[in-house]
Design a protein around this motif. Structure first.
Motif, PDB file in Angstrom:
ATOM      1  N   ARG A  95      17.586 -45.901 -31.031  1.00  0.00           N
ATOM      2  CA  ARG A  95      17.928 -44.571 -30.521  1.00  0.00           C
ATOM      3  C   ARG A  95      19.151 -44.030 -31.253  1.00  0.00           C
ATOM      4  N   ILE A  96      19.207 -42.708 -31.360  1.00  0.00           N
ATOM      5  CA  ILE A  96      20.400 -42.056 -31.917  1.00  0.00           C
ATOM      6  C   ILE A  96      21.126 -41.388 -30.754  1.00  0.00           C
ATOM      7  N   PHE A  97      22.303 -41.919 -30.416  1.00  0.00           N
ATOM      8  CA  PHE A  97      23.088 -41.391 -29.304  1.00  0.00           C
ATOM      9  C   PHE A  97      23.900 -40.169 -29.741  1.00  0.00           C
ATOM     10  N   GLY A  98      24.752 -39.704 -28.841  1.00  0.00           N
ATOM     11  CA  GLY A  98      25.649 -38.592 -29.150  1.00  0.00           C
ATOM     12  C   GLY A  98      25.218 -37.307 -28.470  1.00  0.00           C
ATOM     13  N   HIS A  99      26.157 -36.679 -27.744  1.00  0.00           N
ATOM     14  CA  HIS A  99      25.811 -35.412 -27.090  1.00  0.00           C
ATOM     15  C   HIS A  99      26.971 -34.431 -27.003  1.00  0.00           C
ATOM     16  N   GLU A 100      28.148 -34.819 -27.489  1.00  0.00           N
ATOM     17  CA  GLU A 100      29.254 -33.854 -27.535  1.00  0.00           C
ATOM     18  C   GLU A 100      29.455 -33.529 -28.998  1.00  0.00           C
ATOM     19  N   ALA A 110      35.957 -20.290 -33.986  1.00  0.00           N
ATOM     20  CA  ALA A 110      36.469 -21.425 -33.205  1.00  0.00           C
ATOM     21  C   ALA A 110      36.396 -22.710 -34.033  1.00  0.00           C
ATOM     22  N   PRO A 111      37.492 -23.484 -34.086  1.00  0.00           N
ATOM     23  CA  PRO A 111      37.479 -24.732 -34.877  1.00  0.00           C
ATOM     24  C   PRO A 111      36.564 -25.766 -34.214  1.00  0.00           C
ATOM     25  N   LEU A 112      35.502 -26.132 -34.932  1.00  0.00           N
ATOM     26  CA  LEU A 112      34.507 -27.033 -34.336  1.00  0.00           C
ATOM     27  C   LEU A 112      35.074 -28.427 -34.074  1.00  0.00           C
ATOM     28  N   ASP A 113      36.111 -28.819 -34.823  1.00  0.00           N
ATOM     29  CA  ASP A 113      36.690 -30.158 -34.593  1.00  0.00           C
ATOM     30  C   ASP A 113      37.454 -30.215 -33.274  1.00  0.00           C
ATOM     31  N   LYS A 114      37.725 -29.085 -32.664  1.00  0.00           N
ATOM     32  CA  LYS A 114      38.370 -29.067 -31.345  1.00  0.00           C
ATOM     33  C   LYS A 114      37.353 -28.720 -30.255  1.00  0.00           C
ATOM     34  N   VAL A 115      36.614 -27.628 -30.475  1.00  0.00           N
ATOM     35  CA  VAL A 115      35.762 -27.131 -29.377  1.00  0.00           C
ATOM     36  C   VAL A 115      34.507 -27.983 -29.163  1.00  0.00           C
ATOM     37  N   CYS A 116      34.254 -28.944 -30.067  1.00  0.00           N
ATOM     38  CA  CYS A 116      33.093 -29.819 -29.824  1.00  0.00           C
ATOM     39  C   CYS A 116      33.214 -30.543 -28.483  1.00  0.00           C
ATOM     40  N   ILE A 117      34.446 -30.794 -28.010  1.00  0.00           N
ATOM     41  CA  ILE A 117      34.583 -31.531 -26.742  1.00  0.00           C
ATOM     42  C   ILE A 117      34.198 -30.684 -25.533  1.00  0.00           C
ATOM     43  N   SER A 129      31.408 -29.431 -25.122  1.00  0.00           N
ATOM     44  CA  SER A 129      29.989 -29.563 -24.791  1.00  0.00           C
ATOM     45  C   SER A 129      29.666 -30.541 -23.675  1.00  0.00           C
ATOM     46  N   CYS A 130      30.639 -31.345 -23.216  1.00  0.00           N
ATOM     47  CA  CYS A 130      30.305 -32.208 -22.049  1.00  0.00           C
ATOM     48  C   CYS A 130      31.466 -32.410 -21.078  1.00  0.00           C
ATOM     49  N   GLY A 131      32.203 -33.507 -21.264  1.00  0.00           N
ATOM     50  CA  GLY A 131      33.178 -33.948 -20.252  1.00  0.00           C
ATOM     51  C   GLY A 131      34.220 -32.910 -19.889  1.00  0.00           C
ATOM     52  N   LEU A 132      34.721 -32.206 -20.889  1.00  0.00           N
ATOM     53  CA  LEU A 132      35.750 -31.210 -20.652  1.00  0.00           C
ATOM     54  C   LEU A 132      35.243 -30.135 -19.696  1.00  0.00           C
ATOM     55  N   SER A 133      34.056 -29.618 -19.966  1.00  0.00           N
ATOM     56  CA  SER A 133      33.517 -28.532 -19.141  1.00  0.00           C
ATOM     57  C   SER A 133      33.171 -29.022 -17.740  1.00  0.00           C
ATOM     58  N   THR A 134      32.716 -30.275 -17.645  1.00  0.00           N
ATOM     59  CA  THR A 134      32.375 -30.840 -16.327  1.00  0.00           C
ATOM     60  C   THR A 134      33.587 -30.817 -15.398  1.00  0.00           C
ATOM     61  N   TYR A 140      39.727 -21.130 -24.855  1.00  0.00           N
ATOM     62  CA  TYR A 140      40.543 -21.888 -25.809  1.00  0.00           C
ATOM     63  C   TYR A 140      41.105 -20.934 -26.872  1.00  0.00           C
ATOM     64  N   MET A 141      40.243 -20.036 -27.378  1.00  0.00           N
ATOM     65  CA  MET A 141      40.682 -19.103 -28.413  1.00  0.00           C
ATOM     66  C   MET A 141      41.811 -18.193 -27.894  1.00  0.00           C
ATOM     67  N   ASN A 142      41.756 -17.861 -26.603  1.00  0.00           N
ATOM     68  CA  ASN A 142      42.797 -17.018 -25.982  1.00  0.00           C
ATOM     69  C   ASN A 142      44.034 -17.805 -25.571  1.00  0.00           C
ATOM     70  N   LYS A 143      44.035 -19.086 -25.912  1.00  0.00           N
ATOM     71  CA  LYS A 143      45.173 -19.970 -25.589  1.00  0.00           C
ATOM     72  C   LYS A 143      45.382 -20.176 -24.094  1.00  0.00           C
ATOM     73  N   GLU A 144      44.308 -19.952 -23.338  1.00  0.00           N
ATOM     74  CA  GLU A 144      44.396 -20.191 -21.900  1.00  0.00           C
ATOM     75  C   GLU A 144      44.120 -21.673 -21.622  1.00  0.00           C
ATOM     76  N   LEU A 145      43.185 -22.211 -22.376  1.00  0.00           N
ATOM     77  CA  LEU A 145      42.745 -23.595 -22.218  1.00  0.00           C
ATOM     78  C   LEU A 145      43.330 -24.423 -23.362  1.00  0.00           C
ATOM     79  N   GLU A 146      43.900 -25.605 -23.022  1.00  0.00           N
ATOM     80  CA  GLU A 146      44.450 -26.480 -24.063  1.00  0.00           C
ATOM     81  C   GLU A 146      43.473 -27.625 -24.330  1.00  0.00           C
ATOM     82  N   LEU A 147      43.058 -27.778 -25.570  1.00  0.00           N
ATOM     83  CA  LEU A 147      42.115 -28.846 -25.899  1.00  0.00           C
ATOM     84  C   LEU A 147      42.769 -29.982 -26.672  1.00  0.00           C
ATOM     85  N   GLU A 148      43.802 -29.671 -27.465  1.00  0.00           N
ATOM     86  CA  GLU A 148      44.389 -30.662 -28.371  1.00  0.00           C
ATOM     87  C   GLU A 148      44.803 -31.925 -27.634  1.00  0.00           C
TER      88      GLU A 148
END
Ligand code: NAD
Ligand code: ZN
Length: 379
Positions: free
Chosen positions: A65-70, A167-174, A176-181, A338-346
């Motif tokens: 199987r190939i895992f990965g979802h974020e 949007a920088p994909l190396d930041k906003v990729c997170i 797609s799952c746990g962060l939004s949950t 995130y783009m509006n600097k309301e949400l911190e991802l770093e």
């Protein structure tokens, strides 16, 4: 180079067996079929759910199987009937989808699409049940319809959120799952008012994202509850103002919190998966208005037990899936926060590894060292 309509050969990290390190392989990725898109993945991250299904202790194992979802990537080509996405779009694949047509998609209150709701058992695509990945003609199973541990993957278009190309994909990729949950559990479901108190049970990635939601909502007190005191230092950066380790107290944690808050917290969000913590999270909210939200996934035989009087005294208990976000409709808006600097991802991103060293990301998570480890494809 024109790849549309043709198979692409690329690198993927394949799980051949439960619990064994992933192996870098050259795979063939078939072109997208009806309602599917093929995505060039640029960044992916590792979430507990990948590790859980890779360990395959609690379910029917499905390998290879190939895992990965974020993840974050760019659409390479689209299959028949896809009208809302085109090559070049910046996207986040999501483990659960939005078909747009079912009663859930029509309901403003639900994000539990009938067609594309998370399905951990499925190893092929919905359209024909087949896999789009193969090695020398032998199919490799998909995971959650996303399989992002591959330089290219095929995803149902209903599971693809188109986001701001800046949007920088190396930041906003997170996102797609746990962060939004966690974030959505607080912002969309618990809905604390400015100045209210919020208790967060469990300070893993999901709980810290719930704390980030409380910070954004303007909570006056964010009380972190965890059995592991090592989580507390890190949680300070996420606006957690006070800590309770249930092991440090002789009395029930509900009582400890009631004493700290003059009768109970206004909101609580449970992000542990422990049924004891779920009951505590409910019973520690203030009577008259308190709302508790369950996020953690319990064990198969768990039962939630509380006295019905706790409800009659006007406490509310809710549960949420993926923070109540509709993947296609709402996730682009989380990226905008995130783009509006309301949400911190770093602050969630503690580690980075090249794709060739993806197994290190598993080690960091298994040792509890990482919140999120970003895996850079093509490196
Ligand atoms: P994690 O393991 O990183 O964090 C969980 C934390 O809870 C740990 O720090 C642990 O010490 C703490 N904990 C465990 N039992 C506790 C107890 N009785 N009291 C206080 N603290 C306790 O996990 P995570 O990745 O942050 O995920 C949290 C939960 O959310 C998991 O159950 C996961 O399956 C679930 N989840 C739910 C959804 C959804 O849509 N509902 C989506 C993703 C994850
Ligand atoms: Zn639907």
């Amino acid at each position: 180079m024109i790849t549309t309509g043709q198979s692409i050969r690329c690198k993927a990290a394949v799980a051949w067996e439960a619990g064994k390190p992933l192996v870098m392989e050259e795979v063939e990725v078939a072109p997208p079929q009806k309602h599917e898109v093929r995505i060039k993945i640029l960044f992916t991250s590792l979430c507990h759910t990948d590790v859980y299904f890779w360990e395959a202790k609690g379910q029917t194992p499905l390998f290879p199987r190939i895992f990965g979802h974020e993840a974050g990537g760019i659409v390479e080509s689209v299959g028949e009937g896809v009208t809302d996405l085109q090559p070049g779009d910046h996207v986040l694949p999501i483990f659960t989808g939005e078909c747009g047509d079912c009663p859930h998609c029509h309901s403003e209150e639900s994000n539990m699409c009938d067609l594309l709701r998370i399905n951990t058992e499925r190893g092929g695509m919905i359209h024909d049940g087949e896999s789009r990945f193969s090695i020398n003609g032998k199919p490799i199973h998909h995971f959650l319809g996303t399989s992002t541990f591959s330089e290219y993957t095929v995803v149902h278009s209903g599971q693809v959120a188109k986001i701001n190309p800046d949007a920088p994909l190396d930041k906003v990729c997170i996102v797609s799952c746990g962060l939004s949950t966690g974030l959505g559990a607080t912002l969309n479901v618990a809905k604390p008012k400015k100045g209210q108190s919020v208790a967060i049970f469990g300070l893993g990635a999901v709980g810290l994202a719930a704390a980030e939601g409380a910070r954004i909502a303007g909570a006056s007190r964010i009380i972190g509850v965890d059995l592991n005191s090592q989580r507390f230092d890190q949680a300070k950066e996420f606006g957690v103002t006070e800590f309770v380790n249930p092991r440090d107290h002789d009395k029930p944690v509900q009582q400890v919190i009631a004493e700290m808050t003059n009768g109970g917290v206004d909101r609580s969000v449970e992000c542990t998966g422990s049924v004891q913590a779920m009951i505590q999270a409910f019973e520690c909210v203030h009577d008259g208005w308190g709302v508790a939200v369950l996020v953690g996934v319990p064990s198969k035989d768990d039962a939630f037990k509380t006295h019905p009087m706790n409800f009659l005294n006007e406490r509310t208990l809710k549960g949420t899936f993926f923070g109540n976000y509709k993947p296609k409709t709402d996730i682009p808006g989380v990226v905008e926060k995130y783009m509006n600097k309301e949400l911190e991802l770093e602050k969630f991103i503690t580690h980075t590894v090249p794709f060739s060293e993806i197994n290190k990301a598993f080690d960091y998570m298994l040792k509890g060292e990482s919140i999120r480890c970003i895996i850079t494809m093509g490196a």
